[in-house]
Design a protein around this motif. Structure first.
Motif, PDB file in Angstrom:
ATOM      1  N   ARG A  49      -1.425  29.061  39.277  1.00  0.00           N
ATOM      2  CA  ARG A  49      -2.406  29.755  38.675  1.00  0.00           C
ATOM      3  C   ARG A  49      -2.508  31.182  39.137  1.00  0.00           C
ATOM      4  NH1 ARG A  49      -5.510  26.470  35.286  1.00  0.00           N
ATOM      5  NH2 ARG A  49      -4.729  24.139  35.667  1.00  0.00           N
ATOM      6  N   ILE A  50      -2.238  31.515  40.377  1.00  0.00           N
ATOM      7  CA  ILE A  50      -2.464  32.723  40.804  1.00  0.00           C
ATOM      8  C   ILE A  50      -1.248  33.581  40.373  1.00  0.00           C
ATOM      9  CG2 ILE A  50      -1.971  34.008  42.859  1.00  0.00           C
ATOM     10  CD1 ILE A  50      -3.074  31.758  44.667  1.00  0.00           C
ATOM     11  N   TYR A  51      -0.114  32.952  40.182  1.00  0.00           N
ATOM     12  CA  TYR A  51       0.903  33.839  39.499  1.00  0.00           C
ATOM     13  C   TYR A  51       0.733  33.794  37.913  1.00  0.00           C
ATOM     14  CZ  TYR A  51       5.520  34.246  37.187  1.00  0.00           C
ATOM     15  OH  TYR A  51       6.634  34.916  36.174  1.00  0.00           O
ATOM     16  N   ALA A  52       0.060  32.993  37.301  1.00  0.00           N
ATOM     17  CA  ALA A  52      -0.267  33.353  35.824  1.00  0.00           C
ATOM     18  C   ALA A  52      -1.266  34.381  35.791  1.00  0.00           C
ATOM     19  CB  ALA A  52      -0.750  31.654  35.390  1.00  0.00           C
ATOM     20  N   ASN A  53      -2.178  34.490  36.702  1.00  0.00           N
ATOM     21  CA  ASN A  53      -3.303  35.640  36.508  1.00  0.00           C
ATOM     22  C   ASN A  53      -2.579  36.869  36.541  1.00  0.00           C
ATOM     23  OD1 ASN A  53      -5.303  33.807  36.146  1.00  0.00           O
ATOM     24  ND2 ASN A  53      -5.958  33.809  38.014  1.00  0.00           N
ATOM     25  N   PHE A  54      -1.685  37.007  37.466  1.00  0.00           N
ATOM     26  CA  PHE A  54      -0.903  38.267  37.684  1.00  0.00           C
ATOM     27  C   PHE A  54       0.124  38.633  36.502  1.00  0.00           C
ATOM     28  CE2 PHE A  54      -2.735  37.982  41.671  1.00  0.00           C
ATOM     29  CZ  PHE A  54      -2.932  39.315  42.147  1.00  0.00           C
ATOM     30  N   LEU A  55       0.832  37.609  36.064  1.00  0.00           N
ATOM     31  CA  LEU A  55       1.634  37.695  35.020  1.00  0.00           C
ATOM     32  C   LEU A  55       0.941  38.063  33.526  1.00  0.00           C
ATOM     33  CD1 LEU A  55       4.641  37.584  33.962  1.00  0.00           C
ATOM     34  CD2 LEU A  55       4.224  34.971  33.273  1.00  0.00           C
ATOM     35  N   SER A  56      -0.124  37.541  33.494  1.00  0.00           N
ATOM     36  CA  SER A  56      -0.945  37.893  32.125  1.00  0.00           C
ATOM     37  C   SER A  56      -1.236  39.337  32.115  1.00  0.00           C
ATOM     38  CB  SER A  56      -2.215  37.088  32.171  1.00  0.00           C
ATOM     39  OG  SER A  56      -3.011  37.347  30.907  1.00  0.00           O
TER      40      SER A  56
END
Length: 324
Positions: A49-56
């Protein structure tokens, strides 16, 4: 009278239209789905979820996390493989799903051929935990308790074929006991079972167990690795207590895609992921959750790491005579 365009102009206009069409469908041109093979709050879900936020933020598109649990990660992998291989469905997974579990739970795909590793993003260590009132407070005490009743103990795991499973079997062999393996569908139910004393012990990720240890709801006897975990400095390593086989016992997390995904899009995904992995804010968030952030070197190296783990755990399983 109809206007006539020179041939060269018509060719140029055609090329422009094709280029515009190509750009319009370049990755990513819509929301990206990030599949996670663990329940919300699990060891894989948290960094995903941390990665998802940054990727978005980096790609300018929504990144939706979708938890698909069960079958040792096979359900999540299959969901990724069944989706169009256009880069809009990515799997954020742990090394256990690719390199360990397939040896004990045969999946309907080849984890070394049907999955393309892209980037390693984090590592984590493990901790052996028991209930707070368990008589032992270290590995010597645990050995004494288990040997007193060699067939009465049990250990939990979030799935057959995980590090938790292998760690318990390694202790069985090392101590000459016969603890029963009790698999659960993920870390949260395994922790509930331990805290309610349905099982004797659990070798869990530091990420999910450390908060319970600090809150006094679990007792930690040992941590993996060559040095103590900063979040639990009072807990000695396995090696300090005479169990060096747990020095390199830990998990690796990263993203993988379908091998049918266009190479150019894989390169874009890798490039943006490497950029994210180097951001101080991202690394700080990952570290605060108990993970060790990793800067990916290349998809090829990540694939080699996965292959090496797959081979090593295959040999370990044959040594322990574990059957699928």
């Amino acid at each position: 009278m109809k206007a006539s365009f020179p041939l060269s102009l018509r060719i140029a206009l055609g090329a422009l239209v094709l280029a515009s069409s190509s750009l319009a469908h370049a990755w990513p041109d819509r929301a990206v789905k990030l599949i996670v093979p663990s329940a919300a709050g699990g060891v894989i879900d948290v960094p995903a979820r941390i990665y998802a936020n940054f990727l978005s933020k980096e790609i300018g598109q929504p990144v939706v996390v979708e938890n698909k649990t069960g079958a040792g990660g096979s359900i999540a992998v299959q969901a990724m493989l069944n989706a169009p291989a256009d880069g809009h469905t990515i799997l954020y997974t742990g090394s256990s799903v690719l390199a360990e579990i397939p040896h004990t739970m045969k999946p309907p795909y080849d984890p070394m051929r049907d999955i393309k590793p892209v980037a390693s993003l984090a590592k984590y260590g493990l901790v052996l935990v028991v209930s707070p009132d368990y008589p032992a407070s270290d590995m010597a005490g645990l050995a004494k308790q288990l040997k007193a009743e060699p067939e009465s103990g049990s250990f939990a795991s979030p799935s057959p074929g995980t590090l938790s499973h292998f760690g318990g079997e390694m202790l069985n062999r090392r101590l000459g006991v016969s603890m029963q393996h009790v698999p659960y569908p993920g870390a949260p139910p395994a922790l509930v079972a331990l805290m309610s004393k349905q099982v004797t012990m659990y070798i869990d990720s530091l990420v999910t167990s450390a908060p319970f240890v600090r809150a006094g709801k679990l007792k930690a006897l040992a941590v993996s690795g060559t040095s103590r975990f900063p979040g639990l400095p009072q807990v000695p390593t396995f090696a300090e207590q005479g169990y060096p086989e747990f020095n390199n016992f830990g998990g690796e997390l990263g993203i993988v895609v379908s091998p049918k995904m266009p190479a150019a899009d894989v390169d874009k995904l890798y490039a943006v992921t490497r950029k994210i992995a180097g951001m101080p804010e991202y690394r700080d968030q990952v570290t605060r959750q108990g993970f060790e952030p990793v800067t990916p070197s290349s998809p090829q190296e990540f694939a080699q790491n996965v292959q090496s783990r797959y081979t090593n755990f295959g040999e370990l399983i044959r040594t322990m005579n574990l059957k699928p």
